[in-house]
Design a protein around this motif. Structure first.
Motif, PDB file in Angstrom:
ATOM      1  N   SER A  29       4.566  -8.167  22.441  1.00 14.98           N
ATOM      2  CA  SER A  29       4.475  -7.956  23.863  1.00 14.98           C
ATOM      3  C   SER A  29       4.553  -6.353  24.261  1.00 14.98           C
ATOM      4  CB  SER A  29       5.257  -8.722  24.779  1.00 14.98           C
ATOM      5  OG  SER A  29       6.523  -8.278  24.612  1.00 14.98           O
ATOM      6  N   LYS A  30       4.443  -6.067  25.598  1.00 16.67           N
ATOM      7  CA  LYS A  30       4.503  -4.830  26.296  1.00 16.67           C
ATOM      8  C   LYS A  30       6.125  -4.463  26.280  1.00 16.67           C
ATOM      9  CE  LYS A  30       0.782  -4.849  29.258  1.00 16.67           C
ATOM     10  NZ  LYS A  30       0.822  -5.472  30.565  1.00 16.67           N
ATOM     11  N   LYS A  31       6.936  -5.452  26.223  1.00  9.27           N
ATOM     12  CA  LYS A  31       8.371  -5.238  26.211  1.00  9.27           C
ATOM     13  C   LYS A  31       8.683  -4.446  24.788  1.00  9.27           C
ATOM     14  CE  LYS A  31      10.082  -6.567  30.004  1.00  9.27           C
ATOM     15  NZ  LYS A  31      10.386  -5.266  30.813  1.00  9.27           N
ATOM     16  N   LYS A  32       9.609  -3.721  24.431  1.00  5.92           N
ATOM     17  CA  LYS A  32       9.868  -2.797  23.402  1.00  5.92           C
ATOM     18  C   LYS A  32      10.803  -3.633  22.537  1.00  5.92           C
ATOM     19  CE  LYS A  32       9.997   2.184  24.320  1.00  5.92           C
ATOM     20  NZ  LYS A  32      10.768   3.204  24.512  1.00  5.92           N
ATOM     21  N   GLY A  33      10.670  -3.723  21.143  1.00  4.61           N
ATOM     22  CA  GLY A  33      11.188  -4.381  20.075  1.00  4.61           C
ATOM     23  C   GLY A  33      12.353  -3.688  19.800  1.00  4.61           C
ATOM     24  N   THR A  34      13.181  -4.445  18.798  1.00  3.16           N
ATOM     25  CA  THR A  34      14.393  -3.895  18.182  1.00  3.16           C
ATOM     26  C   THR A  34      14.073  -3.506  16.825  1.00  3.16           C
ATOM     27  OG1 THR A  34      15.865  -5.272  19.843  1.00  3.16           O
ATOM     28  CG2 THR A  34      16.871  -4.411  17.712  1.00  3.16           C
ATOM     29  N   MET A  35      14.306  -2.233  16.457  1.00  3.43           N
ATOM     30  CA  MET A  35      14.227  -2.125  15.101  1.00  3.43           C
ATOM     31  C   MET A  35      12.802  -2.322  14.555  1.00  3.43           C
ATOM     32  SD  MET A  35      17.118  -1.380  13.838  1.00  3.43           S
ATOM     33  CE  MET A  35      17.314  -1.384  12.010  1.00  3.43           C
ATOM     34  N   SER A  36      11.718  -2.411  15.423  1.00  2.00           N
ATOM     35  CA  SER A  36      10.166  -2.505  15.146  1.00  2.00           C
ATOM     36  C   SER A  36       9.543  -2.108  16.314  1.00  2.00           C
ATOM     37  CB  SER A  36      10.021  -3.809  14.903  1.00  2.00           C
ATOM     38  OG  SER A  36       8.694  -4.336  14.704  1.00  2.00           O
ATOM     39  N   LYS A  37       8.449  -1.639  16.042  1.00  2.00           N
ATOM     40  CA  LYS A  37       7.367  -1.078  17.097  1.00  2.00           C
ATOM     41  C   LYS A  37       6.633  -2.398  17.703  1.00  2.00           C
ATOM     42  CE  LYS A  37       5.931   3.560  16.304  1.00  2.00           C
ATOM     43  NZ  LYS A  37       4.984   4.277  15.674  1.00  2.00           N
ATOM     44  N   VAL A  38       6.639  -3.446  16.886  1.00  2.00           N
ATOM     45  CA  VAL A  38       6.164  -4.753  17.291  1.00  2.00           C
ATOM     46  C   VAL A  38       7.272  -5.701  17.792  1.00  2.00           C
ATOM     47  CG1 VAL A  38       4.621  -6.517  16.657  1.00  2.00           C
ATOM     48  CG2 VAL A  38       4.153  -4.440  15.749  1.00  2.00           C
ATOM     49  N   SER A  39       7.304  -6.065  19.170  1.00  3.18           N
ATOM     50  CA  SER A  39       8.527  -6.545  19.414  1.00  3.18           C
ATOM     51  C   SER A  39       8.268  -8.262  19.382  1.00  3.18           C
ATOM     52  CB  SER A  39       8.677  -6.435  21.214  1.00  3.18           C
ATOM     53  OG  SER A  39       7.608  -7.126  21.724  1.00  3.18           O
ATOM     54  N   LYS A  40       9.358  -8.857  19.086  1.00  7.23           N
ATOM     55  CA  LYS A  40       9.446 -10.050  18.913  1.00  7.23           C
ATOM     56  C   LYS A  40      10.431 -10.960  19.840  1.00  7.23           C
ATOM     57  CE  LYS A  40       8.116  -8.690  14.361  1.00  7.23           C
ATOM     58  NZ  LYS A  40       8.571  -7.178  14.631  1.00  7.23           N
ATOM     59  N   TYR A  41      10.094 -11.642  20.625  1.00  3.46           N
ATOM     60  CA  TYR A  41      11.198 -12.365  21.435  1.00  3.46           C
ATOM     61  C   TYR A  41      10.788 -13.828  21.553  1.00  3.46           C
ATOM     62  CZ  TYR A  41      12.502  -7.819  23.603  1.00  3.46           C
ATOM     63  OH  TYR A  41      13.003  -6.491  23.508  1.00  3.46           O
ATOM     64  N   ALA A  42      12.108 -14.443  21.370  1.00  2.21           N
ATOM     65  CA  ALA A  42      11.911 -16.001  21.357  1.00  2.21           C
ATOM     66  C   ALA A  42      12.296 -16.709  22.494  1.00  2.21           C
ATOM     67  CB  ALA A  42      13.126 -16.341  20.325  1.00  2.21           C
ATOM     68  N   PHE A  43      11.897 -17.658  22.773  1.00  6.17           N
ATOM     69  CA  PHE A  43      12.016 -18.702  23.897  1.00  6.17           C
ATOM     70  C   PHE A  43      12.121 -19.882  23.467  1.00  6.17           C
ATOM     71  CE2 PHE A  43       9.821 -14.818  25.214  1.00  6.17           C
ATOM     72  CZ  PHE A  43      10.420 -14.454  26.289  1.00  6.17           C
ATOM     73  N   SER A  44      12.777 -20.858  24.412  1.00  4.84           N
ATOM     74  CA  SER A  44      13.358 -22.330  24.142  1.00  4.84           C
ATOM     75  C   SER A  44      12.086 -23.293  24.279  1.00  4.84           C
ATOM     76  CB  SER A  44      14.563 -22.598  24.930  1.00  4.84           C
ATOM     77  OG  SER A  44      13.960 -22.541  26.296  1.00  4.84           O
ATOM     78  N   SER A  45      11.139 -22.785  25.340  1.00  3.62           N
ATOM     79  CA  SER A  45      10.020 -23.825  25.146  1.00  3.62           C
ATOM     80  C   SER A  45       8.636 -22.941  25.180  1.00  3.62           C
ATOM     81  CB  SER A  45      10.068 -24.415  26.629  1.00  3.62           C
ATOM     82  OG  SER A  45      10.197 -23.496  27.856  1.00  3.62           O
ATOM     83  N   LEU A  46       7.641 -23.770  25.004  1.00  3.71           N
ATOM     84  CA  LEU A  46       6.227 -23.078  25.115  1.00  3.71           C
ATOM     85  C   LEU A  46       6.021 -22.520  26.610  1.00  3.71           C
ATOM     86  CD1 LEU A  46       3.739 -22.476  23.641  1.00  3.71           C
ATOM     87  CD2 LEU A  46       2.870 -24.799  23.979  1.00  3.71           C
ATOM     88  N   GLU A  47       6.535 -23.236  27.604  1.00  2.99           N
ATOM     89  CA  GLU A  47       6.274 -23.037  28.677  1.00  2.99           C
ATOM     90  C   GLU A  47       6.996 -21.581  29.325  1.00  2.99           C
ATOM     91  OE1 GLU A  47       7.876 -25.812  31.726  1.00  2.99           O
ATOM     92  OE2 GLU A  47       7.023 -24.735  33.227  1.00  2.99           O
ATOM     93  N   GLU A  48       8.064 -21.432  28.794  1.00  6.25           N
ATOM     94  CA  GLU A  48       8.866 -20.181  29.151  1.00  6.25           C
ATOM     95  C   GLU A  48       8.162 -19.081  28.263  1.00  6.25           C
ATOM     96  OE1 GLU A  48      11.009 -19.429  31.380  1.00  6.25           O
ATOM     97  OE2 GLU A  48      11.311 -21.385  31.983  1.00  6.25           O
TER      98      GLU A  48
END
Ligand SMILES: [Zn+2]
Length: 173
Positions: free
Chosen positions: A124-143
């Motif tokens: 996503s456009k939000k910056k990543g941690t230790m990586s140029k490609v960010s990865k953010y986790a969510f508790s539901s598919l909807e979120e």
């Protein structure tokens, strides 16, 4: 003595106030803290490790409150480990160790959930941690979809996100 120091303080404060009125822009720029998307209020961060270094990533030493929204955790040799990111979790796995009960912080609840229940938004456009490609986790598919609609990226499960995280290690080989 007390009175004297108080009046000095008053003078100092008055001085500051006048100064900030004269140069409001400059003062403001200095006082705005840089807040990253990953950072949360210290009171909201769940720190799972023991010992004096419990606040820092077990691999890279980064502050886990600062990088809380990408934090992961797992058990290794009976001890709870906490990582700043999926990058550092993969870095540890790369040594051939067995990690039990891997968990990730869900951005929507700020609580740890099992990685198998997580929906990752990768790139996503939000910056990543230790990586140029960010990865953010969510508790539901909807979120995850809500976040994706705003910031882009691709929705994946843990194994997809892991694969993406592993790609970053290719550069070092
Ligand atoms: Zn780390």
């Amino acid at each position: 003595m007390k009175l004297l120091s108080l009046s000095i303080l008053t003078l100092l404060f008055t001085g500051c106030a006048m100064d900030s009125q004269n140069k409001p822009m400059q003062k403001e720029q200095h006082s705005i803290p840089v807040v990253m998307f990953q950072t949360v209020d210290e009171k909201k961060a769940i720190l799972l490790q023991d010992g004096k270094d419990h606040r820092y990533c077990v691999r890279c030493g980064m502050d886990l409150v600062k990088f809380y929204k990408t934090s992961h955790a797992a058990e290794h040799d009976g001890k709870q480990h906490q990582y700043c990111s999926i990058h550092c979790l993969e870095d540890h796995l790369g040594e051939g160790v067995t990690l039990k009960n891997p968990q990730v912080v869900a951005v929507d609840t700020l609580k740890f959930i099992s990685v198998v229940d997580a929906f990752y938004v990768v790139g996503s456009k939000k910056k990543g941690t230790m990586s140029k490609v960010s990865k953010y986790a969510f508790s539901s598919l909807e979120e995850a979809k809500k976040f994706q609609a705003e910031f882009g990226g691709e929705i994946m499960n843990f194994s997809g996100a892991s694969k993406k995280a592993k790609e970053d290690f290719q550069y070092y080989k």
